[in-house]
Design a protein around this motif. Sequence first.
Motif, mmCIF file in Angstrom:
data_model
loop_
_atom_site.group_PDB
_atom_site.id
_atom_site.type_symbol
_atom_site.label_atom_id
_atom_site.label_comp_id
_atom_site.label_asym_id
_atom_site.label_seq_id
_atom_site.Cartn_x
_atom_site.Cartn_y
_atom_site.Cartn_z
ATOM 1 N N MET A 1 1.635 -18.230 -4.946
ATOM 2 C CA MET A 1 1.488 -17.266 -3.843
ATOM 3 C C MET A 1 0.743 -17.930 -2.807
ATOM 4 S SD MET A 1 1.540 -14.064 -2.876
ATOM 5 C CE MET A 1 0.641 -13.111 -1.297
ATOM 6 N N GLY A 2 -0.155 -18.958 -2.687
ATOM 7 C CA GLY A 2 -0.893 -19.513 -1.902
ATOM 8 C C GLY A 2 -0.196 -20.333 -0.669
ATOM 9 N N CYS A 3 1.089 -20.874 -0.917
ATOM 10 C CA CYS A 3 1.923 -21.265 0.059
ATOM 11 C C CYS A 3 2.837 -20.420 0.786
ATOM 12 C CB CYS A 3 2.910 -22.494 -0.567
ATOM 13 S SG CYS A 3 3.781 -23.516 0.607
ATOM 14 N N VAL A 4 3.067 -19.425 0.215
ATOM 15 C CA VAL A 4 4.104 -18.313 0.600
ATOM 16 C C VAL A 4 3.029 -17.389 1.572
ATOM 17 C CG1 VAL A 4 5.582 -16.543 0.327
ATOM 18 C CG2 VAL A 4 5.843 -18.415 -1.012
ATOM 19 N N GLY A 5 1.823 -17.110 0.832
ATOM 20 C CA GLY A 5 0.937 -16.347 1.353
ATOM 21 C C GLY A 5 0.575 -16.942 3.018
ATOM 22 N N ASN A 6 0.070 -18.309 2.869
ATOM 23 C CA ASN A 6 -0.185 -19.148 4.086
ATOM 24 C C ASN A 6 0.657 -19.121 5.037
ATOM 25 O OD1 ASN A 6 -3.058 -19.612 3.608
ATOM 26 N ND2 ASN A 6 -2.368 -21.270 2.171
ATOM 27 N N ALA A 7 2.154 -19.253 4.708
ATOM 28 C CA ALA A 7 3.084 -19.287 5.672
ATOM 29 C C ALA A 7 3.363 -17.763 6.349
ATOM 30 C CB ALA A 7 4.493 -19.736 4.858
ATOM 31 N N LEU A 8 3.282 -17.125 5.635
ATOM 32 C CA LEU A 8 3.253 -15.466 6.083
ATOM 33 C C LEU A 8 2.039 -15.100 6.891
ATOM 34 C CD1 LEU A 8 5.109 -13.505 3.057
ATOM 35 C CD2 LEU A 8 6.141 -14.382 5.404
ATOM 36 N N TRP A 9 0.969 -15.485 6.335
ATOM 37 C CA TRP A 9 -0.194 -15.316 7.139
ATOM 38 C C TRP A 9 -0.277 -15.866 8.694
ATOM 39 C CZ3 TRP A 9 -4.709 -12.811 7.563
ATOM 40 C CH2 TRP A 9 -5.375 -13.075 8.373
ATOM 41 N N PHE A 10 0.096 -17.280 8.455
ATOM 42 C CA PHE A 10 0.211 -17.873 10.085
ATOM 43 C C PHE A 10 1.295 -17.353 11.037
ATOM 44 C CE2 PHE A 10 1.750 -21.365 12.795
ATOM 45 C CZ PHE A 10 0.479 -21.700 13.054
ATOM 46 N N LEU A 11 2.372 -16.810 10.461
ATOM 47 C CA LEU A 11 3.300 -16.268 11.410
ATOM 48 C C LEU A 11 2.695 -14.696 11.794
ATOM 49 C CD1 LEU A 11 6.460 -16.989 9.540
ATOM 50 C CD2 LEU A 11 5.792 -18.006 11.654
ATOM 51 N N PHE A 12 2.040 -14.118 10.990
ATOM 52 C CA PHE A 12 1.668 -12.456 11.382
ATOM 53 C C PHE A 12 0.380 -12.182 11.748
ATOM 54 C CE2 PHE A 12 5.647 -12.032 8.524
ATOM 55 C CZ PHE A 12 6.447 -11.559 9.274
ATOM 56 N N GLY A 13 -0.621 -13.318 11.740
ATOM 57 C CA GLY A 13 -2.135 -13.052 12.356
ATOM 58 C C GLY A 13 -2.955 -14.276 12.484
ATOM 59 N N GLY A 14 -2.492 -15.260 11.498
ATOM 60 C CA GLY A 14 -3.099 -16.411 11.417
ATOM 61 C C GLY A 14 -3.189 -17.268 12.744
#
Length: 119
Positions: A1-14
């Motif tokens: 979940m960490g890698c996928v979560g970080n990728a999605l996070w970067f796109l949607f708010g990070g």
Amino acid sequence: MGCVGNALWFLFGGLIMGLSWVLAGVLWCITIVGIPIGTQCFKFASLAFFPFGKEVVYGGGVGSLLLNILWMIFSGILLAVEAALIGCLFCITIIGIPFGMQCFKLAKLALMPFGASVR
């Protein structure tokens, strides 16, 4: 979940939150006195870009308290409000709750960055 979560996070708010920390760091580094505060901003910008799988540990002493007060007056409140508002938007849906929790972690960090370390 960490890698996928970080990728999605970067796109949607990070990206927005990380750039906010970078901007705060650049503004602090304009003055010679603010360079230590600016470098701390750059350290936490990397956390704002990719927060999943990382933990923030708080500690520190009197020096950290004084820097946190100075930080809160000039930069901390704006970054904390930004993170809290984005976190509330994420928490509207069930799927967005993990992202909202990361925003709230960053909001707390935006109020007290000195004396904190990322593991």
